[in-house]
Design a protein around this motif. Structure first.
Motif, PDB file in Angstrom:
ATOM      1  N   ASN A  41       0.843  -1.185   0.000  1.00 52.58           N
ATOM      2  CA  ASN A  41       0.000   0.000   0.000  1.00 52.58           C
ATOM      3  C   ASN A  41       0.878   1.235   0.000  1.00 52.58           C
ATOM      4  O   ASN A  41       2.062   1.172   0.324  1.00 52.58           O
ATOM      5  N   THR A  42       0.288   2.342  -0.392  1.00 50.76           N
ATOM      6  CA  THR A  42       1.015   3.603  -0.389  1.00 50.76           C
ATOM      7  C   THR A  42       0.044   4.763  -0.268  1.00 50.76           C
ATOM      8  O   THR A  42      -1.124   4.644  -0.649  1.00 50.76           O
ATOM      9  N   THR A  43       0.547   5.849   0.244  1.00 51.74           N
ATOM     10  CA  THR A  43      -0.163   7.125   0.229  1.00 51.74           C
ATOM     11  C   THR A  43       0.602   8.122  -0.627  1.00 51.74           C
ATOM     12  O   THR A  43       0.201   9.267  -0.765  1.00 51.74           O
ATOM     13  N   SER A 140      -0.722   6.656  -5.234  1.00 52.66           N
ATOM     14  CA  SER A 140      -1.990   7.270  -4.876  1.00 52.66           C
ATOM     15  C   SER A 140      -2.197   8.480  -5.773  1.00 52.66           C
ATOM     16  O   SER A 140      -1.273   9.248  -6.025  1.00 52.66           O
ATOM     17  N   ILE A 146      -4.695   6.468   1.123  1.00 48.48           N
ATOM     18  CA  ILE A 146      -4.088   5.136   0.994  1.00 48.48           C
ATOM     19  C   ILE A 146      -4.756   4.319  -0.111  1.00 48.48           C
ATOM     20  O   ILE A 146      -5.973   4.377  -0.289  1.00 48.48           O
TER      21      ILE A 146
END
Length: 166
Positions: A41-43, A140, A146
C-alpha cells in the motif's frame, strides 16, 4: 488405423516440416507470480515499486517483440481515493516508465471505492539483447489517500515473439 508416411518416408526420416506448415513464433516464455497473501500500500503521489515481483528476460534477438500479460488485483481504499498503476521496464540500469498497454494507459482509477481485478496486454520491442526487467509500480492519485495493491493476485507472463511479433 494406418500410419500415413509423407513422400513414402518413415516417420523417423522426417527432419523438417514443409514450408506451408506454420511452426510458431514464440521463442521463450517467462512468468512470475506472488503466491503470498501480502498486500502493498502507499499514500505517496510518486510511483512506488512493487518489490520482489520483477520479471527478468533476455531477448534472443534485438528484432524480437515481447508480448506481456499482467494480471492483478487492487483496491482504491475508500470513496474518492484514486490509484494509478503502470508497468515499467529497466534496461542497463535505466528505468523507463509506463509501457502503455493495448487500449489503455495501464490503470488509472478515481471514483467511489473500487476493488477490482485488472488484466493488461502489452507489446514491447526493446530493440536489445540485454536483460530486461519488467516491474509494476503504483501510486496514490488522491492527495495522500491510501491505496492497495494485492501482491498475492499478481501474475506476469512474457512471451518473446520472433520478428514483428504478429
Amino acid at each position: 488405423m494406418a500410419i500415413i508416411k509423407p513422400n513414402n518416408n518413415t516417420i523417423s526420416a522426417i527432419t523438417a516440416l514443409p514450408a506451408a506448415i506454420p511452426t510458431g513464433k514464440i521463442i521463450q516464455v517467462k512468468s512470475k507470480r506472488d503466491n503470498s497473501l501480502n498486500q502493498a500500500n502507499t499514500t505517496s503521489g510518486s510511483f512506488q515499486d512493487v518489490s520482489d515481483l520483477d520479471l527478468l528476460i533476455t531477448p534472443s534477438s534485438a528484432s524480437n517483440y515481447m508480448q506481456i500479460f499482467v494480471m492483478y488485483h487492487l483496491d482504491t481504499g475508500g470513496t474518492g481515493h484514486g490509484l494509478i498503476g503502470e508497468l515499467s521496464w529497466i534496461i542497463g540500469g535505466t528505468q523507463n516508465q509506463d509501457l502503455h498497454g493495448i487500449g489503455n494507459r495501464s490503470t488509472d482509477i478515481h471514483s467511489n471505492r473500487t476493488n477490482t481485478w485488472q488484466t493488461h496486454v502489452y507489446y514491447h520491442n526493446p530493440n536489445t539483447t540485454s536483460e530486461i526487467t519488467y516491474r509494476f509500480q503504483f501510486k496514490s492519485d488522491s492527495n495522500g489517500q491510501i491505496v492497495y495493491f494485492n501482491r498475492g493476485a499478481y501474475h506476469i507472463l512474457v512471451n518473446e515473439l520472433s520478428g514483428t511479433g504478429a
